[in-house]
Design an enzyme around this catalytic site. Structure first.
Site, PDB file in Angstrom:
ATOM      1  N   ARG A 237       0.799  -1.160  -0.092  1.00 16.95           N
ATOM      2  CA  ARG A 237       0.154   0.015  -0.024  1.00 16.95           C
ATOM      3  C   ARG A 237       0.822   1.320   0.119  1.00 16.95           C
ATOM      4  O   ARG A 237       1.738   1.322   0.879  1.00 16.95           O
ATOM      5  CB  ARG A 237      -0.904   0.109   1.054  1.00 16.95           C
ATOM      6  N   GLU A 265      -2.721   8.073  -4.858  1.00 15.01           N
ATOM      7  CA  GLU A 265      -2.498   7.072  -6.097  1.00 15.01           C
ATOM      8  C   GLU A 265      -3.806   7.525  -6.973  1.00 15.01           C
ATOM      9  O   GLU A 265      -4.899   7.287  -6.548  1.00 15.01           O
ATOM     10  CB  GLU A 265      -2.987   5.396  -5.646  1.00 15.01           C
ATOM     11  N   HIS A 284      -0.879   0.123 -10.431  1.00 12.44           N
ATOM     12  CA  HIS A 284      -1.426  -0.876  -9.391  1.00 12.44           C
ATOM     13  C   HIS A 284      -1.921  -2.054 -10.187  1.00 12.44           C
ATOM     14  O   HIS A 284      -2.980  -2.449 -10.408  1.00 12.44           O
ATOM     15  CB  HIS A 284      -2.784  -0.265  -8.828  1.00 12.44           C
TER      16      HIS A 284
END
Length: 326
Positions: A237, A265, A284
């Protein structure tokens, strides 16, 4: 779950097995739980299959599902959907996080191997140097043999990565306050304090959940302990790594980075990390996508089959466990 997720995770084989195991509601999939149609489906539901896009199972929504006994999550963390009322009612919750860990670990292994060879950064160099390969020696020794790999977090992914690293001639260190030293040794690694790991490793790979206790756990002080030329890999994360501190270290050229997750993000367009030749960023993609996501729905359907047979679940989630894991 939301519509795109349902269409990705439930193809004909998954829908066929669902039909063999249970009577599906009409509609089979909803992306909310508050409309009259959704409430009618909830009224008689004993089991929910959930995934990305599922709303929080609040007290009001659970009150509309008096027969609910189990929630089988077709994705990783259940944090976005669980509530205190869910735990209070004693509803069984399972997760497909173990299955989601598979592609993340595969990506991480590839990133570690590439880090040893400096492959992502040499690829960027090649665009500038073209036909002249003399740039190859500028990034130090290009090797994986004898490297020290530091895994922060002996999580589902961390355990898999440690096991996969047995294929390489590397030393693996693990830092995790919740890990059992014997289990770490059984995986071929050594449990050490975080500062010792940081000082020793050539590659730092992060595998810890985003919790209040892990926010910016790897900050300026921690990055400063890494040796020059070390590579930071983050497939966990973004919030566990101090972005500003990493920007400074990578901009100096002291550290390299392979990032599949960031904080925020995506990163702001002005982030220096986009333009640095010693940084690789992917959007991601390490987690389950495409056919990999159907591995997770297959896992949830297996949990449903076990539930119907009276067998214990393979991957139950409890409120206590969720305090220290994803």
């Amino acid at each position: 779950m939301d519509g795109p997720t349902f269409r990705t995770q439930f193809h004909a084989p998954q829908l066929r097995r669902l039909g063999e195991l249970a009577q599906a509601a009409d509609p089979v999939c909803v992306d909310e739980l508050d409309s009259p149609d959704a409430r009618r489906a909830l009224r008689g539901a004993e089991v929910l299959l959930t995934s990305w896009g599922c709303p929080v199972l609040t007290a009001g929504r659970l009150a509309a599902a008096p027969e609910l006994r189990a929630v089988f999550h077709c994705a990783g963390t259940v944090r976005p959907l669980v509530s205190e009322t869910l735990w209070q009612r004693g509803i069984l919750v399972t997760t497909a996080a173990d299955d989601n860990a598979v592609p993340v670990a595969e990506y991480t292994l590839a990133a570690i191997v590439f880090a040893g060879k400096k492959a992502p950064f040499l690829a960027q160099d090649a665009r500038r140097h073209r036909a002249d390969w003399s740039y190859r020696g500028a990034r130090g020794e290009l090797s994986n043999r004898g490297r020290v790999i530091g895994l922060v977090g002996f999580s589902r992914v961390g355990r898999r990565v440690a096991a996969m690293l047995r294929a390489l001639e590397v030393r693996v260190l693990v830092a995790d306050p919740h890990a059992d030293a014997a289990e770490v040794r059984a995986a071929g690694a050594e449990l050490v304090p975080l500062p010792d790991l940081l000082r020793a490793c050539d590659v730092l790979s992060l595998h810890l959940p985003a919790l209040p206790s892990t926010g910016n756990l790897i900050g300026q002080r921690e990055l400063a302990l890494l040796r020059d030329g070390a590579t930071v890999i983050n497939t966990a994360r973004g919030a566990v790594l101090d972005t500003a501190a990493l920007e400074r270290e990578c901009a100096r050229g002291r550290l390299d980075a392979i990032l599949d997750v960031t904080e925020p993000e995506p990163l702001p367009a002005a982030s220096v990390l986009y333009d640095l030749p010693n940084v690789m960023i992917t959007p991601h993609v390490a987690g389950s996508l495409g056919s990999e996501a159907r591995r997770m729905s297959d896992s949830a359907l297996e949990e449903l089959a076990r539930y119907l047979d009276g067998r214990p679940p393979r991957s139950p989630v409890t409120a206590e466990r969720l305090r220290v894991s994803a």
